[in-house]
Design an enzyme around this catalytic site. Sequence first.
Site, short mmCIF file in Angstrom:
data_model
loop_
_atom_site.label_atom_id
_atom_site.label_comp_id
_atom_site.label_asym_id
_atom_site.label_seq_id
_atom_site.Cartn_x
_atom_site.Cartn_y
_atom_site.Cartn_z
N LYS A 94 0.76 -1.20 -0.05
CA LYS A 94 0.01 0.10 -0.20
C LYS A 94 0.66 1.33 0.02
O LYS A 94 0.28 2.27 -0.65
CB LYS A 94 -0.94 -0.09 1.12
CG LYS A 94 -2.13 -0.94 0.92
CD LYS A 94 -3.42 -0.52 1.83
CE LYS A 94 -4.43 -1.58 1.58
NZ LYS A 94 -4.12 -2.98 1.88
N SER B 98 1.47 -10.05 -0.61
CA SER B 98 1.33 -8.67 -0.65
C SER B 98 1.70 -7.88 0.65
O SER B 98 1.83 -6.77 0.81
CB SER B 98 -0.40 -8.32 -0.89
OG SER B 98 -0.85 -9.13 -0.16
N GLU C 242 -9.71 7.02 3.72
CA GLU C 242 -10.74 6.08 4.79
C GLU C 242 -9.93 4.55 4.81
O GLU C 242 -8.99 4.47 4.02
CB GLU C 242 -11.98 5.88 4.01
CG GLU C 242 -12.09 4.75 2.89
CD GLU C 242 -11.25 4.78 1.71
OE1 GLU C 242 -11.12 6.08 1.26
OE2 GLU C 242 -10.63 3.80 1.20
#
Length: 389
Positions: free
Chosen positions: A84, A372, A106
């Site tokens: 991310k 990930s 968010e």
Amino acid sequence: MKDGYYGRFGGAYVPEILYATVENLRQTYLPIIESAEFQKEYHALLRDYVGRPSPLYLAKRMSERYGCKLYLKREDLNHTGAHKINNAIGQVLLARQMGKRRIIAETGAGQHGVATATVCALMDMPCRVYMGATDVARQHVNVERMRMLGAEVYPVESGNKTLKDATNEAIRDWCCHPSDTFYVIGSTVGPHPYPDLVARLQSVISSEIKEQLVEHEGRDYPDVLMACVGGGSNAAGTIYHYINDQRVRIFLGEAGGHGIDSGETAATIHCGTLGIIHGARTLVMQTEDGQITEPYSISAGLDYPGIGPLHAHLAETGRATVMAINDDEALKAAFELTRLEGIIPALESAHALAMLPKMEFKKDDVVVLTVSGRGDKDLGTYLRNADKA
Ligand SMILES: *Cc1c(COP(=O)(O)O)cnc(C)c1O
């Protein structure tokens, strides 16, 4: 993608008051992110701050078990523990270039919130993260991390107090401050151009795979690519440079929860129907009269009731094969990777690993699977479920 659509999915369905803001982003994002100045700063941070390139690791014992050459793309080794951060750095740099002074985001499980708060600390930008009150209570460590990083965590008390409600609140904030605020979205979802922007910022994953495969295998493409999908950003990054390369087969693992027929699932591609969520037309988990249903998965990062429009399109056209992976299958896969390779994966990533036993490979197939994120955040869940190993 054409005009913000991937087949019949995508578009920008935003309130009138945001039209000019989204249109401004649509017109400026490509010139900015393709500029030499942006690319230089972005790639310097990816290298020196995130620790890229992330290794492409040949997992020998897993390869033996599954009868192929299995390479793991190690996004778990990035700063903050997942892919991310690649996207958060890019979007905050873009916001700065656009003259925006305030960042909102968010978050569900808190991973995107932590990545955004991290970059805002680094770049000295004020940051407010909307998070459902239920998630604030159950993801306490990530809340503390965001606060320590200087972000304001805003608990959302409406609806089920989870991700969907946090998203609504973030959009409401954006509507009130469209000129000075940049909304950092954490996956390949939301109104156009976000899905394309996020895919481009994550495409560094497949750029590196290309170079690293040449080193390892003497050719720049694998036979098979595998990734998990929540909204779809690590998968989009993994496949980006191979989408039109028909030599490469694509497999995506979504969260089946307790099973796609159980009513407790987050398998949007299997169970969703056409609808609008978060400003895009895509597959949505909803009731017959269009109420969004609460998704369920053991993995907090995969229980999003929508799916990126790109992924909905790849599934519909058969370009990608999508499997629903249930909680127990993901847990088993996480324990297996831990014991065979000494790598504790995030529960999300375990949904990609759990596809392996369902597949058939030829001995010399080159398979690249993206891990990930790392599993530190999931240790409590793993310990509670140690009997499933
Ligand atoms: C958030 C998250 C995901 C799911 O998001 P995508 O946008 O589908 O990649 C997967 N793995 C990890 C480790 C995450 O934090």
